[in-house]
Every structure is written in structure tokens, then in C-alpha cells.
Design a protein around this motif. Structure first.
Motif, PDB file in Angstrom:
ATOM      1  N   GLU A 679     -21.128 -25.654  37.881  1.00  0.00           N
ATOM      2  CA  GLU A 679     -21.705 -26.190  36.880  1.00  0.00           C
ATOM      3  C   GLU A 679     -22.792 -27.220  37.397  1.00  0.00           C
ATOM      4  O   GLU A 679     -23.685 -27.335  37.044  1.00  0.00           O
ATOM      5  CB  GLU A 679     -20.743 -26.889  35.823  1.00  0.00           C
ATOM      6  N   LYS A 680     -22.419 -27.986  38.569  1.00  0.00           N
ATOM      7  CA  LYS A 680     -23.136 -28.865  39.156  1.00  0.00           C
ATOM      8  C   LYS A 680     -24.349 -28.317  39.930  1.00  0.00           C
ATOM      9  O   LYS A 680     -25.333 -28.618  40.147  1.00  0.00           O
ATOM     10  CB  LYS A 680     -22.499 -29.796  40.255  1.00  0.00           C
ATOM     11  N   LEU A 681     -24.012 -27.149  40.721  1.00  0.00           N
ATOM     12  CA  LEU A 681     -25.022 -26.429  41.374  1.00  0.00           C
ATOM     13  C   LEU A 681     -26.045 -25.629  40.311  1.00  0.00           C
ATOM     14  O   LEU A 681     -26.905 -25.520  40.711  1.00  0.00           O
ATOM     15  CB  LEU A 681     -24.238 -25.213  42.210  1.00  0.00           C
ATOM     16  N   ALA A 682     -25.654 -25.096  39.305  1.00  0.00           N
ATOM     17  CA  ALA A 682     -26.417 -24.641  38.313  1.00  0.00           C
ATOM     18  C   ALA A 682     -27.427 -25.414  37.852  1.00  0.00           C
ATOM     19  O   ALA A 682     -28.553 -25.466  37.548  1.00  0.00           O
ATOM     20  CB  ALA A 682     -25.507 -23.938  37.241  1.00  0.00           C
ATOM     21  N   ALA A 683     -26.902 -26.824  37.359  1.00  0.00           N
ATOM     22  CA  ALA A 683     -27.861 -27.834  36.927  1.00  0.00           C
ATOM     23  C   ALA A 683     -28.815 -28.403  38.042  1.00  0.00           C
ATOM     24  O   ALA A 683     -29.936 -28.465  37.867  1.00  0.00           O
ATOM     25  CB  ALA A 683     -26.852 -28.941  36.410  1.00  0.00           C
ATOM     26  N   LEU A 684     -28.165 -28.397  39.334  1.00  0.00           N
ATOM     27  CA  LEU A 684     -29.386 -28.754  40.410  1.00  0.00           C
ATOM     28  C   LEU A 684     -30.249 -27.462  40.603  1.00  0.00           C
ATOM     29  O   LEU A 684     -31.523 -28.112  40.949  1.00  0.00           O
ATOM     30  CB  LEU A 684     -28.278 -28.845  41.662  1.00  0.00           C
ATOM     31  N   ASN A 685     -29.736 -26.333  40.590  1.00  0.00           N
ATOM     32  CA  ASN A 685     -30.874 -25.223  40.827  1.00  0.00           C
ATOM     33  C   ASN A 685     -31.770 -25.603  39.685  1.00  0.00           C
ATOM     34  O   ASN A 685     -33.051 -25.282  39.922  1.00  0.00           O
ATOM     35  CB  ASN A 685     -30.046 -23.961  40.531  1.00  0.00           C
TER      36      ASN A 685
END
Length: 794
Positions: A679-685
Motif C-alpha cells: 500500500e505504501k509503495l503503491a501510494a509512493l509510486n
């Protein structure tokens, strides 16, 4: 897939019937009681009529196993409904569900005949075993329904035509060349077949589609089905500007998946479900699923999915990994089941332990963060490439060959071809590594790399190499010259099929680069010397900084890669477009980068030192033991030896320390679970993509990727997004539908719900009406009250 929605339908009928019957009492007039019972009988009879009109289609039915199971389940429901009908005083109808309701398409004529027989035998056995309300089926028993059709399910054509001028290698015959190698026999040719006027065939109208289409990957399709068939198939299903289709790189099964999805958009089809290989999650296959789920007019949803499950292919008995998907209309949450433990039995069967999740299932068969929505980042552009693809084993030569112990003959080696004797050849006979060399034991082979040279250059400068390749590679290239690609490879027979000029450009000037094996049980990254040419199954990252190696080697990146990539059998694949180019690096400070850099160098050196010191150890072996140490499992004697000589406990400590450093660079806890990380990586992407649209890019290797512009900083402010208000669904008008939505809501809930909570999930209904519905449902056993919390469960 089939029986669950039918049982939901029947549950709705039961609630409606019980409601009508509950409105009359013993004091009611005989006329009122009779009308209520007649109405109840009519509703049950209407459901039986719907059941008799049901059609289940298997468009790759084989010998009819899926159809037989569907029939047995539906006949069981029919028997239950008939018992209920007679209890109301009604009479069983003359017509019943029969093999006529189960339709099949099958290319193999023998299998099609067997499928029809299987259905009839199964139908009669249902009555013989006393599993039906009737003692015997209605007469006449045997009928020629022609419900199983022998036909191609995905390609229709007017006729085939053999063209003697278009031939291909027969795929079998090989001969020895002058160097003793087995190569395709250039004289073993068979005529190719053209399919004239190809179109997409129509499928019979059905309410449900089930099946297990052929397991053929995009690569083997031409070899298995023929060039002419594949060309016709891809022409028919070609993606157009204004209409969907199937990518050329998709597996064969996706043509069935695509056709079924199209029928969901334009027919009475309620659901479809297929067993496929687990590669359905890979990029080109996933595009078919994405198009169906993201339709702006009639979106579909995955109602059930198993992303990865062991399976034995009935065609050849091979162990494969499969996925299962069930699709329905609308945007709805689904159930996903994952294998958490599997044990192979003595006879090839598997015992599996599953865990269940619930939520919106994404095209990559995951719930939670939708990593498939992550786009490629400009910051990662032009750095990752697959290695060279030879298209001819004759390019590979040993540094020094040894005589065969039986014949005494010795194969050609690099020295025979002039290495060390002919000036300049050292630039063209290079060290070469494939995935097995990195993960297992290196062969120590070399490869003849003539990139940049013409045929005349090779003949005049390196005559031994020229003749060797002409005898060992050219016949194989000529044998496959009938296709467009094959003709190009045959014309430039002294060069690799895919010499990868973009990879060479990216590696220019580097002394080392980062490599990972595309398909590997364990996702590891390591430095390779720039003198080593990587194979096509190695993904090369053109960077020499150990900071980059450290971030890629961290658990954070491995979790992302596992979610983004597909699998081959049981081994994860590293798709560089999805795994690397979408991955957002942390905004690390110089101090954080330095700490990660130092730890990554230590990790890389530790592994190489242990493997060099103990040549019988392998990288896969080290990580097999590391995984058992992480799981707290007992080691065997052999594994304890690997741990001792490979210092695997130290390897584990290095990884743990690296994971902590990388997590700190992101500003996250090192203990985050996989779903939270995604979730955090998708948001950061998404945030990085938004920044890049404003020309704010943090290039990973700016001097190469962006040499003419200044390096932009990285925005670290969080981008706040406001979610649109969620609209509650309207409560249905009819009792039957009301009970169905209430039951589904209770099944989806992780805890008991009160009548007030249920009413608050819809518009147009009060708590008292929900209490009435729950009372009816409880009376027929569809829900149960939990008094201690004052709620209900399904």
C-alpha cells in the motif's frame, strides 16, 4: 462457481414462500389458506422451470469432467426443491434437468464422444444411487441432444489450404554437423497450413461457463499449433483502436477468457470461471483481465480467485501451477484463497492448506493495494534490460574442452578458434553466464559475440570462428527461416538473435553491473563484472553503485517484485517492466545511502567468498537454508553443513541489517507486513508519477539517463487526495432479492451485524423491515442470531 448463485436464488424463494405462508394461520379461511399454498407452490414451480432452462457450457470440455460435476450438483439441488414442492402438496413436473442442460465444445473427436457418454452415465447413476426425489428418470431416457459439439472453440475458418512453397522444419528431425553437434535437419520439411477466412466462432447461449482450456504458453504456441493457426488466431483477436482483443504475447487460454468476458457484456451469462496456468497474472495475460474489470460501461469483477495452486496436467502428467478465476458482473468484492502449505503425496496428489481473504480482487489476483495500477517511472528509465538471446547453442564454447572418456574425442574450445592467438578475438569471445550459472554451479563457458561485425569481417579476420558458426549455427537458423523473425535471424546468422544494443549502451563505461535471474525461487541481486555477457534469462541493471544493489536486495523491493511479477511453475519471475521500472526508490539522505552502500558491499562479498571457498555450495542452497532459519524450522544434517560452511546465519544477519537500513531510508518500520508495504509503495509510486508530470524526477543514474539537464529534487510533501463520497445501494423491492442482499452482507462481514447496522448499509429500508426479513431467513436456516452481541451471522 455454478451452485452458489443457484442456492442463493433458491434461498430467496424459500424466504418469499415462508413469508406468504406465515401470513395465514389456522384461523384463516380455507380459501385464504388454499390461495397462500397455491402461491407458494407456483413460486417453487417457477424456480424449477428456471432450473430446467439453465445452460452450463464448457468450451474446452475434454471428456466432460466439469460438466458432470456441475450436473451432479444441480441435480442435487433439484432433488431438494422437489422434496420441498411435494411437502407443499405440489406435484413433480414431467420434465427435469438432464444432460441437455450441459453443453460442451471439444476439438478432439474422441474426447467429445466420451464427454457425451460420461454425462449420460452420470445422469443415470444419480437415480441408481437414490440421490434424487424420483426413483427413475423421465422416459424416454436416452435422447440425441447433440449437446457436445466437436469443434474449435476459438477459431472458425472456411477451409485450410496446404501451400507447398511455405514449409517449416518438422520440429523433430536432427542430424549431426561436422563438429558433432545435433542440429535441425534442413531437409526435414513439412508443408505449412493456411487458414482461410478466419473468424471468431459463436458459442452456445449459456447461463454459466466453466472450463479448463489447454495449457499452452505464448512462446510454444507456434511449435504446438503451427504458424498458420497462430497467425490466423492472432489476426482474428487483434486489438484495435475501437475494440478489445488479445495481445499476441498472451497465453492460449486467454482467448477463452476473452470470449467469455465478451459474452458477459452481451448475453444472459451470469458467471464464468476457468482453471488456467498461474501465468494468468503476468503482464500480457493480465491485460485481458484488466480490460474486462476496467470497462467504463459494464465492468466485471473477480468473485473468486486462487492465484497459485499445485496441479497435475492430465495431458502428460506433468506437475504445473494453476490459477482459478470466477467472474461476475458489476464492481463487487470477492473471495481469494491462497495456498499457505502444500505437501506432495506418493502418487502425485497434493494436500494443501489454504487461507481465505476478502476484498476487491485486482487483475494480478491480489487484494489490498492495487499494484497493477502502478506505472513505470521516468526515474528508472533505460537502466534494466534482459541479456542477449543467442538463437543457437553453437555460440557457446568452453574455455578449454576435455576429451570424451569413451571416445577420446574433444569438442571445439575457445583456444581452437584462436583465442589467445588471433589479435582482437578476445573482444569477441567473452565470459557468459545464464541463470543456472548464477543460482547453481557456473559452467565457466564463453560465448562468441560478433556484434558490430559484418559477415565478411568475420570471414577475413576470424576464419576459424566463421567456419565453426557456419556449421553449427547457420543450419539451425536456415531451418526456421520461414517466419518473419526466422528469416531475419537466418540472414544475420553469425550474430545473436537478440544482441541487445540497448544493454550494451547502458553498460558502456561501467566496471560492474547488477544482475538477477529472471525466473528464480529466491529473488537475489549481485554484482557481475562488466566483462561478463548475461543471458536472456538474466535481468541486468546498468548501475555500479552498491546503494542501488542494497535497495534492490531489501525485503521492501522483494515484496514489490513478488507482487508485480508472475510465476513460472512455482518460481517467481522478475518482469523488469513491472518489478523494476515501477519501483520507487527512497529519498535517502547521503548518510543513509552510505550506510546501505556499505552493507550491500558486505553482503555481496560475503556470498561470493563462501561460494568461491566451497565450490559445491550454491546460491540457491544458501537461500534454501536461510528460509528455513527464518521460519524456525529444524535443519537436516546436509542443511546444517551448508549453514556451517556457507555461514548462512551471518547471511541472514546481513539481510536483516540491510532491511532495517532501507526501511529507515523510507521512513518506515522494518516490521511492516507485506500488504502494508505494498500500500505504501503503491501510494509512493503514484506520488512520484505526479511529480514527474511536473518535470520533477529523481533519476537513479542521472549522468546516463539525463545528461543534458539538471537533476531535479524529489518532492517529499504528501499529496492529499479526497475520496468521493460512497453511495449506499438501494434496498430491493422484492422479498426474494431482499433476503439475498442481506445474506450476502452478513457473509461478507467479519462480525455479526445488528438489524440497525444492516439497515444502515442500504437506502430505502428501516430497521423493522430488516428484523422481519431476518426472522424469515432464520426460519429457513439461512441466518443465525448471536444473542450475546444482539447481531446475526449467515
Amino acid at each position: 462457481m455454478v451452485i452458489e448463485p443457484l442456492r442463493q436464488d433458491w434461498g430467496g424463494v424459500l424466504v418469499a414462500v415462508e413469508k406468504d405462508l406465515s401470513e395465514v394461520t389456522a384461523e384463516s379461511s380455507a380459501e385464504k389458506q388454499g390461495k397462500a399454498r397455491q402461491k407458494a407452490v407456483a413460486q417453487v414451480e417457477a424456480f424449477l422451470a428456471d432450473l430446467r432452462g439453465l445452460r452450463v457450457l464448457d468450451p474446452a470440455c475434454g471428456t466432460g469432467n466439469f460438466l458432470y460435476v456441475s450436473m451432479e450438483l444441480i441435480k442435487g439441488l433439484e432433488a431438494e426443491v422437489l422434496d420441498y414442492l411435494t411437502g407443499l402438496g405440489g406435484q413433480a413436473p414431467l420434465l427435469e434437468v438432464s444432460p441437455e442442460n450441459f453443453l460442451g465444445l471439444e476439438l478432439n473427436p474422441r474426447a467429445a464422444s466420451v464427454a457425451s457418454l460420461v454425462l449420460w452415465i452420470g445422469y443415470l447413476q444419480i437415480y441408481a444411487r437414490g440421490k434424487h426425489a424420483r426413483p427413475a428418470p423421465p422416459e424416454p431416457v436416452l435422447k440425441a441432444f447433440k449437446n457436445i459439439r466437436q469443434t474449435d472453440a476459438v477459431l472458425k475458418y472456411r477451409k485450410t489450404e496446404v501451400n507447398p512453397e511455405a514449409t517449416r522444419w518438422d520440429g523433430v528431425s536432427r542430424v549431426k554437423n561436422q563438429t558433432g553437434q545435433m542440429v535441425p535437419d534442413p531437409d526435414a520439411r513439412v508443408p505449412d497450413v493456411q487458414y482461410l477466412s478466419p473468424t471468431a466462432p459463436s458459442w452456445p447461449i449459456a447461463d454459466f461457463i466453466v472450463g479448463n482450456p489447454p495449457f499452452i504458453g505464448a512462446g510454444p504456441m507456434r511449435e504446438t499449433l503451427g504458424d498458420g493457426y497462430v497467425k490466423a488466431l492472432r489476426t482474428v483477436y487483434k486489438i484495435g483502436k475501437h475494440h478489445p482483443g488479445v495481445p499476441d504475447s498472451a497465453d492460449f487460454v486467454m482467448y477463452w477468457w476473452f470470449k467469455a468476458a465478451q459474452l458477459m457484456d452481451a448475453s444472459t451469462l451470469r458467471r464464468f470461471g476457468f482453471v488456467t496456468t498461474n501465468s494468468i497474472k503476468q503482464t500480457f495475460n493480465r491485460r485481458v483481465i484488466e480490460a474486462a474489470l476496467d470497462s467504463p460501461t459494464r465492468p466485471l469483477s473477480l468473485l473468486y480467485a486462487v492465484p497459485d495452486h499445485p496441479w497435475v496436467d492430465e495431458a502428460d502428467g506433468a506437475a504445473v501451477r494453476i490459477a482459478m478465476t470466477v467472474v461476475g458482473r458489476g464492481v463487487r468484492e470477492g473471495v481469494i484463497e491462497r495456498v499457505v502449505k502444500e505437501t506432495a503425496g506418493e502418487n502425485g496428489e497434493y494436500e494443501v492448506e489454504m487461507e481465505e481473504g476478502r476484498g476487491l480482487i485486482h487483475p494480478d489476483l491480489t487484494v489490498g493495494a492495487d499494484v497493477t495500477a502502478a506505472g513505470a517511472l521516468e526515474a528508472m528509465r533505460d537502466l534494466s534490460n534482459p541479456g542477449v538471446k543467442l538463437h543457437g547453442n553453437g555460440f557457446i564454447v568452453p574455455r578449454q574442452s576435455k576429451p570424451d572418456p569413451k571416445t577420446g574425442l574433444r569438442g571445439t574450445d575457445a583456444a581452437d578458434l584462436g583465442l589467445g592467438r588471433i589479435p582482437g578475438l578476445e573482444k569477441h569471445i567473452r565470459q557468459y553466464r545464464n541463470g543456472r550459472d548464477l543460482n547453481q554451479t557456473s559452467r565457466g563457458v564463453m560465448v562468441i559475440d560478433l556484434f558490430g561485425l559484418t559477415e565478411n569481417d568475420v570471414r577475413t579476420r576470424f576464419p576459424e570462428v566463421y567456419q565453426y558458426l557456419k556449421e553449427s549455427v547457420k543450419p539451425e537458423r536456415d531451418a526456421k527461416a520461414q517466419s518473419v523473425d526466422g528469416a531475419g535471424y537466418a540472414k544475420l546468422w553469425w550474430l545473436f538473435g537478440k544482441p541487445r544494443p540497448e544493454l550494451r549502451k547502458a553498460l558502456n563505461g561501467l566496471t560492474r553491473y547488477i544482475a538477477t535471474v529472471e525466473t528464480s525461487k529466491h529473488r537475489t541481486f549481485q554484482f557481475l563484472d562488466a566483462a561478463i555477457l548475461p543471458d536472456n534469462m538474466i535481468v541486468a541493471v546498468a548501475h555500479d553503485d552498491a546503494y542501488v544493489l542494497g535497495v534492490l536486495s531489501s525485503r521492501i523491493h522483494v515484496v514489490w517484485a513478488l507482487a508485480q511479477g508472475g510465476t513460472l511453475e512455482d518460481r517467481p519471475r522478475y518482469n523488469k517492466t513491472r518489478c523494476f521500472e515501477t519501483f520507487p526508490f527512497p529519498a535517502a539522505t547521503p548518510a543513509q545511502q552510505g550506510a546501505i552502500r556499505e552493507k550491500a558491499e558486505e553482503l555481496d562479498a560475503h556470498r561470493k567468498q563462501r561460494l568461491n571457498l566451497h565450490p559445491d555450495l550454491t546460491l540457491t542452497g544458501l537461500y534454501n537454508v536461510l528460509e528455513k532459519l527464518r521460519a524456525g524450522e529444524a535443519l537436516t544434517d546436509a542443511e546444517r553443513d551448508v549453514n556451517t560452511r556457507g555461514l548462512v546465519k551471518t547471511l541472514k544477519d546481513l539481510h536483516d541489517e540491510l532491511d532495517t537500513l532501507v526501511a529507515d531510508a523510507y521512513g518506515w518500520s522494518a516490521d511492516l507486513g507485506a500488504l502494508e508495504l505494498l500500500e505504501k509503495l503503491a501510494a509512493l509510486n503514484a506520488r512520484r508519477a505526479a511529480e514527474e508530470r511536473q518535470d520533477i524526477v529523481q533519476y537513479l543514474r542521472p549522468e546516463y539517463q539525463n545528461p543534458d539537464r539538471s537533476v531535479q529534487g524529489l518532492l517529499v510533501e504528501a499529496v492529499e487526495t479526497s475520496a468521493a463520497a460512497t453511495r449506499l445501494p438501494a434496498f430491493p423491492k422484492k422479498t426474494r432479492e431482499q433476503s439475498q442482499v442481506v445474506r450476502q452482507l452478513l457473509k461478507d462481514s467479519a462480525r455479526p451485524l445488528t438489524p440497525g447496522q444492516i439497515a444502515g448499509s442500504f437506502t430505502g429500508v428501516g430497521e423493522s423491515r430488516i428484523e422481519d426479513i431476518l426472522g424469515l431467513m432464520e426460519g429457513v436456516g439461512q441466518v443465525r442470531e448471536v444473542p450475546e452481541v444482539g447481531g446475526y451471522v449467515a
